[in-house]
Scaffold this motif. Structure first.
Motif, PDB file in Angstrom:
ATOM      1  N   SER A 519      99.362 -34.807  42.293  1.00  0.00           N
ATOM      2  CA  SER A 519      99.936 -33.535  42.725  1.00  0.00           C
ATOM      3  C   SER A 519      99.214 -32.370  42.067  1.00  0.00           C
ATOM      4  N   ALA A 520      99.003 -31.334  42.851  1.00  0.00           N
ATOM      5  CA  ALA A 520      98.437 -30.085  42.331  1.00  0.00           C
ATOM      6  C   ALA A 520      99.533 -29.080  42.006  1.00  0.00           C
ATOM      7  N   GLY A 521     100.785 -29.501  42.059  1.00  0.00           N
ATOM      8  CA  GLY A 521     101.907 -28.602  41.852  1.00  0.00           C
ATOM      9  C   GLY A 521     102.386 -28.049  43.167  1.00  0.00           C
ATOM     10  N   SER A 522     101.519 -27.331  43.849  1.00  0.00           N
ATOM     11  CA  SER A 522     101.784 -26.851  45.206  1.00  0.00           C
ATOM     12  C   SER A 522     100.457 -26.454  45.836  1.00  0.00           C
ATOM     13  N   TYR A 523     100.393 -26.534  47.157  1.00  0.00           N
ATOM     14  CA  TYR A 523      99.226 -26.123  47.938  1.00  0.00           C
ATOM     15  C   TYR A 523      97.932 -26.760  47.421  1.00  0.00           C
ATOM     16  N   SER A 524      97.845 -28.080  47.578  1.00  0.00           N
ATOM     17  CA  SER A 524      96.646 -28.804  47.168  1.00  0.00           C
ATOM     18  C   SER A 524      95.533 -28.633  48.194  1.00  0.00           C
ATOM     19  N   ALA A 525      94.316 -28.504  47.707  1.00  0.00           N
ATOM     20  CA  ALA A 525      93.128 -28.374  48.566  1.00  0.00           C
ATOM     21  C   ALA A 525      92.114 -29.417  48.109  1.00  0.00           C
ATOM     22  N   PRO A 526      92.175 -30.647  48.661  1.00  0.00           N
ATOM     23  CA  PRO A 526      91.322 -31.732  48.166  1.00  0.00           C
ATOM     24  C   PRO A 526      89.933 -31.720  48.788  1.00  0.00           C
ATOM     25  N   THR A 527      88.971 -32.267  48.060  1.00  0.00           N
ATOM     26  CA  THR A 527      87.657 -32.550  48.620  1.00  0.00           C
ATOM     27  C   THR A 527      87.116 -33.821  47.996  1.00  0.00           C
ATOM     28  N   LEU A 528      86.503 -34.663  48.812  1.00  0.00           N
ATOM     29  CA  LEU A 528      85.902 -35.909  48.353  1.00  0.00           C
ATOM     30  C   LEU A 528      84.420 -35.681  48.112  1.00  0.00           C
ATOM     31  N   VAL A 529      83.946 -36.071  46.915  1.00  0.00           N
ATOM     32  CA  VAL A 529      82.554 -35.827  46.550  1.00  0.00           C
ATOM     33  C   VAL A 529      82.194 -36.774  45.404  1.00  0.00           C
ATOM     34  N   ASP A 530      81.030 -37.373  45.480  1.00  0.00           N
ATOM     35  CA  ASP A 530      80.568 -38.244  44.391  1.00  0.00           C
ATOM     36  C   ASP A 530      79.985 -37.365  43.291  1.00  0.00           C
ATOM     37  N   LEU A 531      80.877 -36.770  42.521  1.00  0.00           N
ATOM     38  CA  LEU A 531      80.459 -35.728  41.589  1.00  0.00           C
ATOM     39  C   LEU A 531      79.673 -36.296  40.408  1.00  0.00           C
ATOM     40  N   ASP A 532      79.981 -37.530  39.998  1.00  0.00           N
ATOM     41  CA  ASP A 532      79.265 -38.119  38.862  1.00  0.00           C
ATOM     42  C   ASP A 532      78.134 -39.046  39.303  1.00  0.00           C
ATOM     43  N   ARG A 533      77.886 -39.114  40.618  1.00  0.00           N
ATOM     44  CA  ARG A 533      76.765 -39.844  41.206  1.00  0.00           C
ATOM     45  C   ARG A 533      76.740 -41.321  40.800  1.00  0.00           C
ATOM     46  N   ASP A 534      77.929 -41.949  40.836  1.00  0.00           N
ATOM     47  CA  ASP A 534      77.978 -43.384  40.559  1.00  0.00           C
ATOM     48  C   ASP A 534      78.148 -44.205  41.832  1.00  0.00           C
ATOM     49  N   GLY A 535      78.008 -43.567  42.999  1.00  0.00           N
ATOM     50  CA  GLY A 535      78.132 -44.263  44.264  1.00  0.00           C
ATOM     51  C   GLY A 535      79.531 -44.321  44.825  1.00  0.00           C
ATOM     52  N   LEU A 536      80.522 -43.746  44.114  1.00  0.00           N
ATOM     53  CA  LEU A 536      81.916 -43.734  44.565  1.00  0.00           C
ATOM     54  C   LEU A 536      82.386 -42.299  44.761  1.00  0.00           C
ATOM     55  N   LEU A 537      83.176 -42.081  45.804  1.00  0.00           N
ATOM     56  CA  LEU A 537      83.696 -40.745  46.083  1.00  0.00           C
ATOM     57  C   LEU A 537      84.814 -40.392  45.110  1.00  0.00           C
ATOM     58  N   ALA A 583      92.758 -21.992  45.227  1.00  0.00           N
ATOM     59  CA  ALA A 583      91.358 -22.401  45.171  1.00  0.00           C
ATOM     60  C   ALA A 583      91.059 -23.464  46.227  1.00  0.00           C
ATOM     61  N   VAL A 584      89.941 -23.284  46.949  1.00  0.00           N
ATOM     62  CA  VAL A 584      89.472 -24.251  47.948  1.00  0.00           C
ATOM     63  C   VAL A 584      88.015 -24.562  47.636  1.00  0.00           C
ATOM     64  N   PRO A 585      87.721 -25.756  47.058  1.00  0.00           N
ATOM     65  CA  PRO A 585      86.345 -26.071  46.670  1.00  0.00           C
ATOM     66  C   PRO A 585      85.549 -26.716  47.796  1.00  0.00           C
ATOM     67  N   HIS A 586      84.246 -26.428  47.807  1.00  0.00           N
ATOM     68  CA  HIS A 586      83.302 -27.118  48.701  1.00  0.00           C
ATOM     69  C   HIS A 586      82.011 -27.322  47.931  1.00  0.00           C
ATOM     70  N   PHE A 587      81.580 -28.595  47.836  1.00  0.00           N
ATOM     71  CA  PHE A 587      80.373 -28.939  47.088  1.00  0.00           C
ATOM     72  C   PHE A 587      79.221 -29.209  48.047  1.00  0.00           C
ATOM     73  N   LEU A 588      78.039 -28.744  47.663  1.00  0.00           N
ATOM     74  CA  LEU A 588      76.817 -28.971  48.424  1.00  0.00           C
ATOM     75  C   LEU A 588      75.806 -29.664  47.522  1.00  0.00           C
ATOM     76  N   ASP A 589      75.270 -30.792  48.001  1.00  0.00           N
ATOM     77  CA  ASP A 589      74.200 -31.482  47.289  1.00  0.00           C
ATOM     78  C   ASP A 589      72.872 -30.966  47.828  1.00  0.00           C
ATOM     79  N   HIS A 590      72.235 -30.114  47.047  1.00  0.00           N
ATOM     80  CA  HIS A 590      70.935 -29.561  47.455  1.00  0.00           C
ATOM     81  C   HIS A 590      69.854 -30.074  46.520  1.00  0.00           C
ATOM     82  N   GLU A 591      68.958 -30.871  47.064  1.00  0.00           N
ATOM     83  CA  GLU A 591      67.821 -31.409  46.326  1.00  0.00           C
ATOM     84  C   GLU A 591      68.258 -32.093  45.035  1.00  0.00           C
TER      85      GLU A 591
END
Length: 756
Positions: A519-537, A583-591
């Motif tokens: 839970s984010a408390g209220s108004y959650s804005a999720p995004t799936l991203v392999d942020l640590d680059r281990d092959g899992l979202l 807050a609404v996050p969006h991640f971009l993998d550039h190079e």
């Protein structure tokens, strides 16, 4: 003179390199609705519009000024023509060409008859006026003329006082008596009777250049509105209506009527009214079209008089106006506006809601064509979505998401929303679906569905925000949805790779590795991203309070498991002084490097890099730009980046408060570049930003060289720094973006500032 191209540039530090993204508006990606291309799909939407006329670009054509009560936004729609006729198209370059403190209401009225419309807006308890001092060469310019309008009130308790207009009301600002100056009709503070404030400019000076008022009539039209309904009581004799308070022609300032509130007026509650004053039958006197905050209909009051200032009464009432056509029924609080909507030289009736949140926000601009004349109009219903039908319109608070929905290899567009109004249940949230029916190189987004995946029918809460990724290792895209409860729900795609998405029964309120509901408390804005680059979202969730939660996927490719690792990722808070960050996050993998594009309640675009290796608590991301590239959606921004047309340049889809989508593309002349230079964090502080006349540059060393460039790369200011806080005056330059360059010790630093 040297020129440097700094258009929408940002100099970014990460690992001793500087990255530069550059975006400009893109109006060329085609969007179709009902088989026809939209003229302005990326105009951004309209919620609660107020309409006036202006020739914004001085080309001799009448353009439309739209003030949206949602978040006090201003939009300009220019009149254009081609082989098919005349039409309106939104002109975003004019959005910030008006004073910053225009709020609650705005009407353009040329009070001094110089051919330039002036701004009448809300002042505390009344009306503020900005005089238009512009010209064709320099464009429209605004000078505060009256911070508050005053009027001379009659009676023993009278005298000069604030010309009161409630913040929720829209008064009629019009020449009531036909003498050439601008008068005002507004409801009395008690809300039951109408006051007529006569402008004495012509009487006192012989020209209409002043705004000096007297109360000509305390009960104009001798009618009262019921305190509990929108019923009209004609021929009222309740003081000061009737003969006792007529105040015809010359207000009695010492005896007669009194402005002291009656007991029943003190107890009545004036929630809100809108007034449009027109001469409906060419009789020479004004009739009224009134809206009430609690009702969906407009009420037309016919004036029985034949000459002005004769205390003529209202003689008839039409509660289903226009009764000759489709009556207005626009939940709630409708307001009427008299502007030319179809370029035929005759003004039409535009009806739009004036109540935020509880009114229509998707098909919320009704147009009635005037088949009569301006002095004897006949209104015939034409459409419920004037201007809106030519743009993506999802209600309020749009959130764009780019993905391949139908498995054809082309990128489609989903537009989620905060909510759209539905009378039976008040509000609902769903996903608009635009399928790419074009090609890889020439996409065409065609509207298919207003409720893709059946989100509305599932009863998921408001501000439902989707994110997509393969969570079970079967090669297709699954979906997580966040919403107002703060929880996150799971939709498993059973279609298989390369097939149109088809979800199984959702799993509500997914849990983390400990069995605790995420839970984010209220108004959650999720995004799936392999942020640590281990092959899992992994899962990153934007919260209502403005922070980001980071859940590492500690499961497997076939069975995800989210473990909370950081409850304030990057130490980010988009609203540090407010609980409303959204807050609404969006991640971009550039190079091979993650970049974060972050939306929020402010409407701006915040940008972060230096993310790699900075995922644990206590670590800041390497660089931040608050208000990147001056992209400002003016409320509830959300962003998605993708190369939609596969031309090598990123497309930036921007959602915002008004429910539409704006589109930008990275500048093909500068795409993304890198230079080996390091810029220390927080080297230069610039404030206030935006500014109006001058700003301060703090942090530059004495003796360093300070230059200011405009967007054409021309130097508009050059000076050596002499103090720790250098004051820069740019009073004479036009409004817009300026780029700051500081040279010191062989190093060059850059930032930017916006003049409004």
């Amino acid at each position: 003179m040297k020129k440097y191209l700094f258009v929408f540039c940002l100099f970014i530090v990460a690992n001793e390199v500087k990255a530069q993204f550059s975006f400009e508006r893109n109006r060329y990606l085609e969007v179709r609705m009902g088989g026809q291309p939209m003229r302005m799909p990326w105009a951004g939407g309209i919620n609660y519009g107020q309409f006036s006329e202006i020739d914004m670009d001085f080309d001799g054509r009448t353009d439309l000024f739209v003030f949206d009560r949602s978040d006090n936004q201003i939009r300009i729609f220019l009149s254009k023509s081609d082989g098919t006729g005349e039409y309106y198209v939104e002109a975003p370059e004019y959005r910030f060409s008006f004073p910053e403190d225009v709020r609650y209401r705005a009407a353009l009225v040329d009070y001094n008859q110089d051919g330039l419309p002036d701004i009448f807006t809300y002042g505390i308890g009344g009306i503020k006026v900005y005089k238009n001092t512009g010209d064709a060469m320099g464009g429209h310019q605004w000078e505060l003329f009256k911070s508050l309008l005053y009027s001379e009130y009659p009676g023993a308790n009278g005298g000069t006082g604030n010309l009161y207009v409630s913040s929720s009301d829209i008064p009629a600002i019009v020449d009531v008596d036909g003498d050439g100056d601008t008068d005002i009709l507004t409801f009395h503070i008690g809300g039951e009777r109408m006051e007529y404030h006569k402008n004495m400019s012509m009487e006192n000076y012989g020209i209409p250049d002043s705004l000096e008022f007297v109360v000509m009539n305390e009960c104009w039209g001798n009618f009262r509105e019921d305190e509990n309904t929108n019923s009209i009581i004609l021929n009222s004799n309740l003081f000061p209506c009737g003969s006792g308070g007529s105040n015809v022609d010359n207000p009695e300032l010492s005896e007669g009527g009194s402005t002291t509130l009656l007991i029943e007026e003190k107890n009545s509650r004036h929630a809100g009214s809108t007034i449009l004053a027109l001469d409906m039958n060419n009789s020479g006197v004004m009739d009224l079209i009134i809206g009430d905050i609690s009702f969906p209909n407009l009420v037309m009051l016919a004036n029985g008089g034949t000459s002005v200032n004769t205390n003529s009464p209202i003689v008839s009432v039409d509660y289903n106006f226009p009764s000759n056509s489709t009556p207005s029924s626009l939940s709630l609080f409708p307001a009427g506006f008299f502007v030319d909507g179809d370029h035929d030289g005759v003004k039409d009736l535009i009806v739009a809601p004036n109540a935020k949140i509880v009114s229509e926000n998707q098909k919320s601009v009704w147009r009635y064509r005037n088949i009569g004349t301006n002095n004897n109009p006949t209104f015939v219903f034409q459409e419920r979505d004037f201007l809106q039908k030519e743009m993506i319109e999802a209600g309020s608070g749009s959130i764009p998401v780019v993905l391949d929905v139908n498995g054809d290899g082309l990128k489609d567009l989903i537009v989620a929303n905060f909510f759209n109004y539905k009378p039976t249940i008040d509000k609902e949230s769903g996903f608009m679906y635009f399928q790419n029916t074009g090609s890889m190189a020439a996409p065409v987004l065609t509207y298919v569905d207003s409720d893709k995946f059946g989100i509305k029918s599932l009863g998921i809460g408001l501000r439902a925000i989707p994110t997509f990724g393969d969570l079970d290792g079967d090669g297709d895209l699954d979906m997580l949805v966040g919403e107002e409860s703060g929880k996150v729900h799971l939709f498993i795609n059973e279609a298989g790779a390369g097939n149109p998405i088809s979800f199984s029964t959702p799993v509500y309120n997914i849990q983390d590795n400990t069995g605790t509901v995420i839970s984010a408390g209220s108004y959650s804005a999720p995004t799936l991203v392999d942020l640590d680059r281990d092959g899992l979202l992994d899962l990153v969730i934007g919260t209502k309070n403005g922070t980001l939660l980071y859940y590492k996927n500690t499961g497997s490719s076939a069975a995800f498991q989210f473990t909370l690792k950081n409850d304030m990722l990057g130490n980010i808070d988009v609203a540090p002084s407010s609980p409303d960050g959204y807050a609404v996050p969006h991640f971009l993998d550039h190079e091979g490097e993650w970049h974060l594009f972050l939306g929020g309640r402010s409407g701006r675009l915040d940008y972060y890099t230096g993310i790699e290796g900075n995922l644990t608590p206590g670590f800041d991301f390497g660089f931040s730009s608050i208000g990147y590239a001056s992209i400002d959606m003016e409320g509830y921004s959300a962003f998605a980046i993708s190369d939609m047309d596969n031309d090598g340049n990123y497309d930036l889809f921007a959602g915002g408060d008004l429910g539409g989508v704006d589109l930008f593309e990275s500048d093909p002349n500068s795409s993304v570049g890198f230079e080996p230079v390091e810029i220390p964090q927080d080297k230069i502080a610039v404030y206030p930003n935006p500014f109006t006349e001058e700003f301060i540059v703090e942090g530059a060393s004495k003796g360093s060289l300070l230059r200011i460039y405009n967007t054409q790369g021309v130097i508009v200011y050059e000076q050596k720094v002499t103090t720790e806080k250098e004051v820069v005056g740019l009073q004479l330059v036009s409004k817009g973006m300026y780029f700051i360059e500081v040279e010191e010790g062989g190093q060059t630093y850059h930032t930017r500032v916006l003049k409004r």
